[in-house]
Design a protein around this motif. Structure first.
Motif, PDB file in Angstrom:
ATOM      1  N   UNK A 142       0.831  -1.211   0.000  1.00  0.00           N
ATOM      2  CA  UNK A 142       0.000   0.000   0.000  1.00  0.00           C
ATOM      3  C   UNK A 142       0.862   1.257   0.000  1.00  0.00           C
ATOM      4  N   UNK A 143       2.180   1.087  -0.037  1.00  0.00           N
ATOM      5  CA  UNK A 143       3.077   2.238  -0.057  1.00  0.00           C
ATOM      6  C   UNK A 143       3.379   2.808   1.306  1.00  0.00           C
ATOM      7  N   UNK A 144       3.113   2.044   2.374  1.00  0.00           N
ATOM      8  CA  UNK A 144       3.360   2.502   3.741  1.00  0.00           C
ATOM      9  C   UNK A 144       4.779   2.134   4.160  1.00  0.00           C
ATOM     10  N   UNK A 145       5.555   3.118   4.586  1.00  0.00           N
ATOM     11  CA  UNK A 145       6.930   2.884   5.014  1.00  0.00           C
ATOM     12  C   UNK A 145       6.965   2.300   6.417  1.00  0.00           C
ATOM     13  N   UNK A 146       7.655   1.190   6.584  1.00  0.00           N
ATOM     14  CA  UNK A 146       7.917   0.616   7.898  1.00  0.00           C
ATOM     15  C   UNK A 146       9.295   1.112   8.329  1.00  0.00           C
ATOM     16  N   UNK A 147       9.326   1.858   9.427  1.00  0.00           N
ATOM     17  CA  UNK A 147      10.540   2.587   9.802  1.00  0.00           C
ATOM     18  C   UNK A 147      11.441   1.821  10.765  1.00  0.00           C
ATOM     19  N   UNK A 148      10.929   0.781  11.406  1.00  0.00           N
ATOM     20  CA  UNK A 148      11.754   0.058  12.356  1.00  0.00           C
ATOM     21  C   UNK A 148      10.987  -1.066  13.020  1.00  0.00           C
ATOM     22  N   UNK A 149      11.692  -1.796  13.883  1.00  0.00           N
ATOM     23  CA  UNK A 149      11.115  -2.952  14.579  1.00  0.00           C
ATOM     24  C   UNK A 149      11.316  -2.769  16.073  1.00  0.00           C
ATOM     25  N   UNK A 150      10.284  -3.033  16.850  1.00  0.00           N
ATOM     26  CA  UNK A 150      10.368  -2.976  18.303  1.00  0.00           C
ATOM     27  C   UNK A 150      10.201  -4.386  18.847  1.00  0.00           C
ATOM     28  N   UNK A 151      11.231  -4.862  19.514  1.00  0.00           N
ATOM     29  CA  UNK A 151      11.222  -6.199  20.114  1.00  0.00           C
ATOM     30  C   UNK A 151      10.685  -6.078  21.534  1.00  0.00           C
ATOM     31  N   UNK A 152       9.478  -6.504  21.735  1.00  0.00           N
ATOM     32  CA  UNK A 152       8.830  -6.352  23.028  1.00  0.00           C
ATOM     33  C   UNK A 152       9.194  -7.518  23.943  1.00  0.00           C
ATOM     34  N   UNK A 153       9.797  -7.194  25.067  1.00  0.00           N
ATOM     35  CA  UNK A 153      10.177  -8.201  26.064  1.00  0.00           C
ATOM     36  C   UNK A 153      11.088  -9.276  25.463  1.00  0.00           C
ATOM     37  N   UNK A 154      11.949  -8.861  24.556  1.00  0.00           N
ATOM     38  CA  UNK A 154      12.850  -9.805  23.879  1.00  0.00           C
ATOM     39  C   UNK A 154      14.214  -9.160  23.685  1.00  0.00           C
ATOM     40  N   UNK A 158      14.465  11.352  11.506  1.00  0.00           N
ATOM     41  CA  UNK A 158      14.280  11.022  10.100  1.00  0.00           C
ATOM     42  C   UNK A 158      14.298   9.515   9.888  1.00  0.00           C
ATOM     43  N   UNK A 159      13.669   9.096   8.824  1.00  0.00           N
ATOM     44  CA  UNK A 159      13.530   7.661   8.543  1.00  0.00           C
ATOM     45  C   UNK A 159      14.596   7.221   7.548  1.00  0.00           C
ATOM     46  N   UNK A 160      15.290   6.149   7.896  1.00  0.00           N
ATOM     47  CA  UNK A 160      16.270   5.556   6.986  1.00  0.00           C
ATOM     48  C   UNK A 160      15.829   4.129   6.695  1.00  0.00           C
ATOM     49  N   UNK A 161      14.865   3.999   5.798  1.00  0.00           N
ATOM     50  CA  UNK A 161      14.304   2.689   5.464  1.00  0.00           C
ATOM     51  C   UNK A 161      14.086   2.623   3.963  1.00  0.00           C
ATOM     52  N   UNK A 162      14.096   1.419   3.395  1.00  0.00           N
ATOM     53  CA  UNK A 162      13.871   1.289   1.947  1.00  0.00           C
ATOM     54  C   UNK A 162      12.511   1.829   1.527  1.00  0.00           C
ATOM     55  N   UNK A 163      12.468   2.527   0.405  1.00  0.00           N
ATOM     56  CA  UNK A 163      11.206   3.021  -0.124  1.00  0.00           C
ATOM     57  C   UNK A 163      10.391   1.844  -0.667  1.00  0.00           C
ATOM     58  N   UNK A 164       9.075   1.850  -0.432  1.00  0.00           N
ATOM     59  CA  UNK A 164       8.247   0.762  -0.967  1.00  0.00           C
ATOM     60  C   UNK A 164       8.273   0.677  -2.489  1.00  0.00           C
ATOM     61  N   UNK A 165       8.377   1.842  -3.160  1.00  0.00           N
ATOM     62  CA  UNK A 165       8.321   1.869  -4.619  1.00  0.00           C
ATOM     63  C   UNK A 165       9.316   2.883  -5.160  1.00  0.00           C
ATOM     64  N   UNK A 166      10.106   2.454  -6.138  1.00  0.00           N
ATOM     65  CA  UNK A 166      11.037   3.355  -6.814  1.00  0.00           C
ATOM     66  C   UNK A 166      10.885   3.153  -8.317  1.00  0.00           C
ATOM     67  N   UNK A 167      10.662   4.245  -9.037  1.00  0.00           N
ATOM     68  CA  UNK A 167      10.555   4.193 -10.498  1.00  0.00           C
ATOM     69  C   UNK A 167      11.780   4.874 -11.094  1.00  0.00           C
ATOM     70  N   UNK A 168      12.560   4.122 -11.828  1.00  0.00           N
ATOM     71  CA  UNK A 168      13.792   4.630 -12.430  1.00  0.00           C
ATOM     72  C   UNK A 168      13.575   4.755 -13.938  1.00  0.00           C
ATOM     73  N   UNK A 169      13.216   5.946 -14.361  1.00  0.00           N
ATOM     74  CA  UNK A 169      12.874   6.169 -15.769  1.00  0.00           C
ATOM     75  C   UNK A 169      14.088   5.974 -16.662  1.00  0.00           C
ATOM     76  N   UNK A 170      15.264   6.426 -16.206  1.00  0.00           N
ATOM     77  CA  UNK A 170      16.473   6.335 -17.033  1.00  0.00           C
ATOM     78  C   UNK A 170      16.806   4.896 -17.390  1.00  0.00           C
TER      79      UNK A 170
END
Length: 365
Positions: free
Chosen positions: A241-253, A292-304
């Protein structure tokens, strides 16, 4: 404009606890925070320490909570629907139906929830809005509504214009859209005017979703293999859906190399158990959600290079299906379907090949 956060993960992984801790953390730093709970049960109110209320209640400095109740959201719009119907139809049929009688159709609760978030965002009263939804595909489909609705308008515009069914349904478009989104759209708005309020609202939703500085999600998991698998599945599904996941939280782990490899390249944060009503240890361990978010973009269009790159982590190659129809690419993955409207320069070009490499579906034209 608010920063909108949501948390994804298996039931029982501690999503609501993390959502509330995140709200407390950001409120204590001076941000005005609204925590929205989708769970209508009394247990949600017990956890946040507030009586269930469909309107925001302040529970601490800079922190308000609201417990969404779909039936009440629907009732609030029903009188407006009847007024609109009486304007557009000579013989109104809904005048003897009352809001308290209405049942909630499948999918309507998601649309009402999204509109509620949009309206709170529009007030400008909050720096941060945290949506504590079900944390599964239903939450993802809530945030994906603008993209899906935009696709239906693009693809069915001509059908609505020319078909008999479009003419029959036309008088009902305004009452229905008013009920769900609190906007007065007509059939002409949806069909004939590309720059009207209808499309502007949908475009704003799509742009916000594509901007991780506006909307982002975090995965919540324990070290249980089932919870890890579910979190990875939701990670890949969020990309659909194009939603960026920015990180993971390990709960009680505890953080291990194995878990780090499972979610690479995302950052992982280990959070301890909450002891009674002492939230401080959990709050201190959480990441800075406003960085700031440092995560892979869900979608990248490279026209070149004539390529479209879709990031689909947590999904195997045999779980991904690609089809091309007209100007759009359709990707089926994670029990979801995403339609990508490719740029003008790539339209009409057939797909030459596609490969799945390190979590990316790379499509070449």
């Amino acid at each position: 404009m608010s920063l909108i956060l949501t948390f994804l993960g298996k039931g029982g992984s501690g999503r609501t606890t993390i959502a509330l801790a995140a709200a407390k953390k950001m409120a204590s730093s001076g941000s005005k925070v609204l925590l929205i709970g989708q769970d209508p049960s009394p247990s949600w109110g017990m956890l946040v320490g507030a009586s269930p209320s469909p309107s925001p209640v302040q529970i601490a400095a800079n922190l308000s909570v609201v417990q969404q109740q779909t039936t009440l959201l629907l009732e609030r719009s029903w009188d407006e629907i009847k007024d609109l119907e009486s304007q557009y139809l000579r013989s109104p049929t809904l005048k003897n139906i009352y809001g308290q009688e209405l049942g909630v159709l499948p999918g309507m609760d998601q649309a009402l929830a999204l509109n509620s978030i949009r309206e709170y965002d529009k007030t400008g009263d909050y720096d941060v809005i945290i949506y504590d939804g079900s944390g599964d595909l239903a939450t993802l489909r809530t945030f994906g509504i603008p993209e899906v609705f935009s696709w239906y308008i693009r693809r069915f515009r001509q059908v609505l214009t020319e078909s008999d069914i479009g003419k029959i349904l036309s008088p009902f478009i305004q009452p229905i859209t008013s009920a769900i989104l609190n906007v007065s759209w007509t059939a002409d708005d949806l069909v004939n005017k590309p720059s009207n309020e209808a499309n502007d609202i949908l475009d704003q939703g799509r742009k916000a979703l594509a901007n991780p500085n506006r909307i982002r999600a975090y995965l919540v998991t324990t070290d249980d293999p089932v919870a890890v698998t579910q979190a990875k599945y939701l990670w890949g599904s969020a990309q659909q859906i194009g939603l960026t996941v920015a990180g993971v939280i390990l709960n009680q782990s505890e953080l291990t190399d194995t878990l780090a490899a499972e979610f690479a390249p995302l950052s992982l944060t280990s959070v301890p158990s909450r002891i009674g009503e002492d939230w401080q240890a959990v709050i201190n361990a959480l990441p800075n959600f406003q960085e700031g978010v440092n995560a892979p973009k869900p979608l990248t269009i490279e026209i070149a290079s004539n390529q479209v790159r879709v990031f689909l982590p947590g999904l195997a190659k045999n779980q991904v299906k690609l089809t091309q129809s007209g100007p759009e690419l359709t990707i089926e993955a994670g029990d979801q379907r995403r339609n990508i409207d490719v740029p003008e320069s790539l339209r009409g070009k057939p797909v030459k090949g596609a490969k799945f490499l390190e979590g990316y579906l790379i499509i070449s034209f």
